[in-house]
Design a protein around this motif. Structure first.
Motif, mmCIF file in Angstrom:
data_model
loop_
_atom_site.group_PDB
_atom_site.id
_atom_site.type_symbol
_atom_site.label_atom_id
_atom_site.label_comp_id
_atom_site.label_asym_id
_atom_site.label_seq_id
_atom_site.Cartn_x
_atom_site.Cartn_y
_atom_site.Cartn_z
ATOM 1 N N GLU A 77 0.852 -1.183 0.000
ATOM 2 C CA GLU A 77 0.000 0.000 0.000
ATOM 3 C C GLU A 77 0.894 1.241 0.000
ATOM 4 O O GLU A 77 1.686 1.425 0.930
ATOM 5 C CB GLU A 77 -0.900 -0.022 1.236
ATOM 6 N N ASP A 78 0.781 2.052 -1.032
ATOM 7 C CA ASP A 78 1.584 3.275 -1.134
ATOM 8 C C ASP A 78 3.075 2.997 -0.926
ATOM 9 O O ASP A 78 3.763 3.720 -0.205
ATOM 10 C CB ASP A 78 1.105 4.331 -0.122
ATOM 11 N N GLY A 79 3.565 1.935 -1.532
ATOM 12 C CA GLY A 79 4.981 1.611 -1.440
ATOM 13 C C GLY A 79 5.410 1.012 -0.109
ATOM 14 O O GLY A 79 6.597 0.877 0.154
ATOM 15 N N ARG A 80 4.437 0.649 0.721
ATOM 16 C CA ARG A 80 4.740 0.046 2.027
ATOM 17 C C ARG A 80 4.282 -1.397 2.040
ATOM 18 O O ARG A 80 3.275 -1.745 1.441
ATOM 19 C CB ARG A 80 4.017 0.801 3.147
ATOM 20 N N LEU A 81 5.017 -2.236 2.738
ATOM 21 C CA LEU A 81 4.644 -3.632 2.936
ATOM 22 C C LEU A 81 3.859 -3.711 4.238
ATOM 23 O O LEU A 81 4.352 -3.287 5.287
ATOM 24 C CB LEU A 81 5.898 -4.498 3.032
ATOM 25 N N ILE A 82 2.642 -4.235 4.175
ATOM 26 C CA ILE A 82 1.791 -4.303 5.364
ATOM 27 C C ILE A 82 1.435 -5.756 5.633
ATOM 28 O O ILE A 82 0.956 -6.460 4.750
ATOM 29 C CB ILE A 82 0.514 -3.451 5.169
#
Length: 85
Positions: free
Chosen positions: A41-46
């Motif tokens: 999400e938006d370049g983040r790993l969640i």
């Protein structure tokens, strides 16, 4: 809900694996064998517990009466749209 922020640096292993630090696992209540859902999400790993994702989705649709079948309603809407074309 109170947001807490924990910062830890970890390394990506040769096979693309990561190890979640013990303190973070404890803070999140993670145990061996827990199933996690991963998304970008938006370049983040969640990462999220699978059960928490399921509960969030159920809560999102809780206002819909149990006798309503959303897939049947979607199919009916699509048929109406197809007839208009």
């Amino acid at each position: 809900m109170r947001k807490t922020q924990t910062l830890r640096e970890i390394r990506l292993g040769k096979r693309g694996q990561i190890v979640i630090p013990a303190a973070v696992r404890q803070q999140l209540g993670l145990s061996p064998g827990d199933r996690l859902i991963v998304r970008v999400e938006d370049g983040r790993l969640i990462l999220e517990k699978r059960q928490e994702v399921i509960e969030r989705v159920k809560a999102r649709f809780a206002h819909i009466p149990s006798e309503v079948c959303l897939s049947d309603e979607l199919i009916a809407e699509r048929r109406i749209e197809a007839q208009r074309s």
